[in-house]
Motif scaffolding. Structure first.
Motif, PDB file in Angstrom:
ATOM      1  N   ARG A 187       8.252  -0.112  -5.381  1.00  0.00           N
ATOM      2  CA  ARG A 187       7.450  -1.150  -6.027  1.00  0.00           C
ATOM      3  C   ARG A 187       8.275  -2.411  -6.178  1.00  0.00           C
ATOM      4  NH1 ARG A 187       4.672   1.569  -9.190  1.00  0.00           N
ATOM      5  NH2 ARG A 187       3.852  -0.242 -10.281  1.00  0.00           N
TER       6      ARG A 187
ATOM      7  N   TYR B 208      -7.453   8.600  -9.870  1.00  0.00           N
ATOM      8  CA  TYR B 208      -7.187   9.853  -9.153  1.00  0.00           C
ATOM      9  C   TYR B 208      -6.290  10.798  -9.949  1.00  0.00           C
ATOM     10  CZ  TYR B 208      -2.947   7.237  -8.096  1.00  0.00           C
ATOM     11  OH  TYR B 208      -1.795   6.500  -8.207  1.00  0.00           O
ATOM     12  N   ALA B 209      -5.747  10.320 -11.093  1.00  0.00           N
ATOM     13  CA  ALA B 209      -4.792  11.153 -11.843  1.00  0.00           C
ATOM     14  C   ALA B 209      -5.319  11.463 -13.241  1.00  0.00           C
ATOM     15  CB  ALA B 209      -3.446  10.440 -11.911  1.00  0.00           C
TER      16      ALA B 209
ATOM     17  N   THR C  51      -3.375   3.476  -1.361  1.00  0.00           N
ATOM     18  CA  THR C  51      -3.772   2.847  -2.614  1.00  0.00           C
ATOM     19  C   THR C  51      -2.810   1.692  -2.878  1.00  0.00           C
ATOM     20  OG1 THR C  51      -4.757   4.831  -3.503  1.00  0.00           O
ATOM     21  CG2 THR C  51      -3.829   3.364  -5.108  1.00  0.00           C
ATOM     22  N   GLY C  52      -3.263   0.682  -3.645  1.00  0.00           N
ATOM     23  CA  GLY C  52      -2.406  -0.461  -3.966  1.00  0.00           C
ATOM     24  C   GLY C  52      -1.208  -0.032  -4.794  1.00  0.00           C
ATOM     25  N   VAL C  53      -0.083  -0.657  -4.535  1.00  0.00           N
ATOM     26  CA  VAL C  53       1.152  -0.272  -5.230  1.00  0.00           C
ATOM     27  C   VAL C  53       0.996  -0.360  -6.748  1.00  0.00           C
ATOM     28  CG1 VAL C  53       2.230  -2.583  -5.009  1.00  0.00           C
ATOM     29  CG2 VAL C  53       3.658  -0.563  -5.311  1.00  0.00           C
ATOM     30  N   PHE C  54       0.233  -1.347  -7.247  1.00  0.00           N
ATOM     31  CA  PHE C  54       0.081  -1.491  -8.702  1.00  0.00           C
ATOM     32  C   PHE C  54      -0.900  -0.473  -9.289  1.00  0.00           C
ATOM     33  CE2 PHE C  54       1.384  -6.003  -7.645  1.00  0.00           C
ATOM     34  CZ  PHE C  54       2.699  -5.812  -8.054  1.00  0.00           C
ATOM     35  N   ALA C  55      -1.601   0.255  -8.424  1.00  0.00           N
ATOM     36  CA  ALA C  55      -2.464   1.340  -8.896  1.00  0.00           C
ATOM     37  C   ALA C  55      -1.735   2.683  -8.794  1.00  0.00           C
ATOM     38  CB  ALA C  55      -3.763   1.360  -8.094  1.00  0.00           C
ATOM     39  N   THR C  56      -0.447   2.648  -8.536  1.00  0.00           N
ATOM     40  CA  THR C  56       0.363   3.874  -8.478  1.00  0.00           C
ATOM     41  C   THR C  56       1.624   3.671  -9.323  1.00  0.00           C
ATOM     42  OG1 THR C  56       1.976   3.416  -6.740  1.00  0.00           O
ATOM     43  CG2 THR C  56      -0.234   3.994  -6.012  1.00  0.00           C
ATOM     44  N   ARG C  57       2.321   4.794  -9.536  1.00  0.00           N
ATOM     45  CA  ARG C  57       3.621   4.718 -10.206  1.00  0.00           C
ATOM     46  C   ARG C  57       4.717   4.917  -9.178  1.00  0.00           C
ATOM     47  NH1 ARG C  57       3.866   6.021 -16.049  1.00  0.00           N
ATOM     48  NH2 ARG C  57       1.715   6.316 -16.706  1.00  0.00           N
TER      49      ARG C  57
ATOM     50  N   LEU D 117       0.841  -1.196   0.000  1.00  0.00           N
ATOM     51  CA  LEU D 117       0.000   0.000   0.000  1.00  0.00           C
ATOM     52  C   LEU D 117       0.874   1.243   0.000  1.00  0.00           C
ATOM     53  CD1 LEU D 117      -2.717  -1.209   2.515  1.00  0.00           C
ATOM     54  CD2 LEU D 117      -3.150  -0.566   0.143  1.00  0.00           C
TER      55      LEU D 117
END
Lengths: 225, 225
Positions: free
Chosen positions: B93, B149-150, B83-89, B71
């Protein structure tokens, strides 16, 4: 030197490189399933479903021990003109890492198993996945990009079935998928003999086909399992 | 387990994570130079200049030995929602691989040295590069993508210089670059005290600044070399 560990694998209809699309997104009807390793929980994909598209980073695992080349013959250039490896998406590349944007269909969580269902992936069955990232429109979408020899999507051919080639036991969606995949003419540029029967494995079928100019004729579909 | 070797490094104005843009393309005035290792010749980049945009794959080298998290608190969500790591950059990671699309300016070949000059990269100076791929519009550009969110680029603040902060010895283009970088307000979401002087290193400057609501005031620029 640095080490990378797969985070999961993909289940895909493409069983071999031949007929696997050369870029993602060409075949939106292709459905694949990414299964994360069990050390990842549902937390790792929290909010992922708020994105319509994803980036998948994967390993061209079949090329890892192959000799690296600086020059590549891209199929789009007919297979006889050489281009620098960094000007292609060829699988023969220094770090064997592939990159594809796909449509996200759904995220499914079953106890300890996280599955991500995607559309349009150009990955061979069982390819190791090393990262998933959200597609961020404002930084990733460049409508004005100039893409050298690959500015437009490749042309498609019409695909017909020879009489008896299509058995009614084959579900209609499989038939349509086979048709869509073959419409891009999977033959490499340097090996394009018309009148020859080619074979390709898609899903659990071995498919025979002929190419005559801009038309493809499927001659047989053999069930493999 | 699989090993990755850098193919080169980037020279960038960003000297630390603080104030490095959170996505590529936000700061098109940022110029960077990728220098390939000398084992790559000009062949590796043949025809690369026929593309307007490139993908750079790189290592978040500063995070390699840091603990991995499932997270993440993205700055765009104010730094307090996970947010989940794979839903972010996020750079924290599993495989520490970053992905950025950049504008290609020029490819320069000097004897055995290949340099690729790009615009808009969000990479810290000296970041190891592991791959370069052409941006292919028909498969990479998704104008209709929904990006959670982006969805829109972050808002920008107005940036002013305190009297005497800007010394005439500092070239105008450096001044403009500093202004553009700070306009995105580099402070993490969870640490936003107005009336506090923040410091950041950009190019060879140490820059002090204050934030007051939607305005940023640069208080000093100290030359580091």
């Amino acid at each position: 030197m640095y080490t990378v560990e797969p985070i999961g694998r993909i289940i895909s209809p493409f069983k071999e490189k031949f007929a696997t699309p050369r870029q993602p997104g060409l075949l939106t009807s292709v459905q694949s399933q990414i299964i994360l390793n069990t050390n990842f929980s549902k937390n790792a994909v929290r909010d992922l479903d708020k994105f319509s598209h994803l980036w998948i980073l994967f390993l061209f695992s079949e090329c890892i021990n192959k000799k690296k080349k600086e020059l590549i013959r891209p199929p789009r250039l007919g297979g006889n003109k050489k281009t620098g490896v960094f000007a292609t998406r060829s699988n023969f590349r220094p770090n064997n890492i592939g990159l594809s944007s796909v449509i996200l269909n759904k995220v499914e969580i079953n106890k300890n198993n996280v599955s991500i269902f995607v559309q349009g992936a150009d990955l061979i069955d069982n390819t190791p996945i090393i990262d998933i990232k959200p597609y961020i429109k404002y930084s990733d979408s460049h409508e004005d990009a100039i893409s050298g020899y690959a500015q437009e999507a490749p042309l498609r051919k019409k695909v017909f079935f020879f009489k008896n080639a299509w058995n009614k036991q084959i579900p209609k969606n499989h038939k349509e998928l086979i048709q869509e995949i073959l419409s891009y003419d999977p033959r490499p540029g340097y090996k394009r003999d018309d009148n020859k029967e080619y074979h390709v494995k898609i899903l659990h079928y071995d498919i025979g086909f002929y190419v005559l100019k801009s038309e493809i004729f499927i001659s047989k579909i053999i069930l493999l399992i």
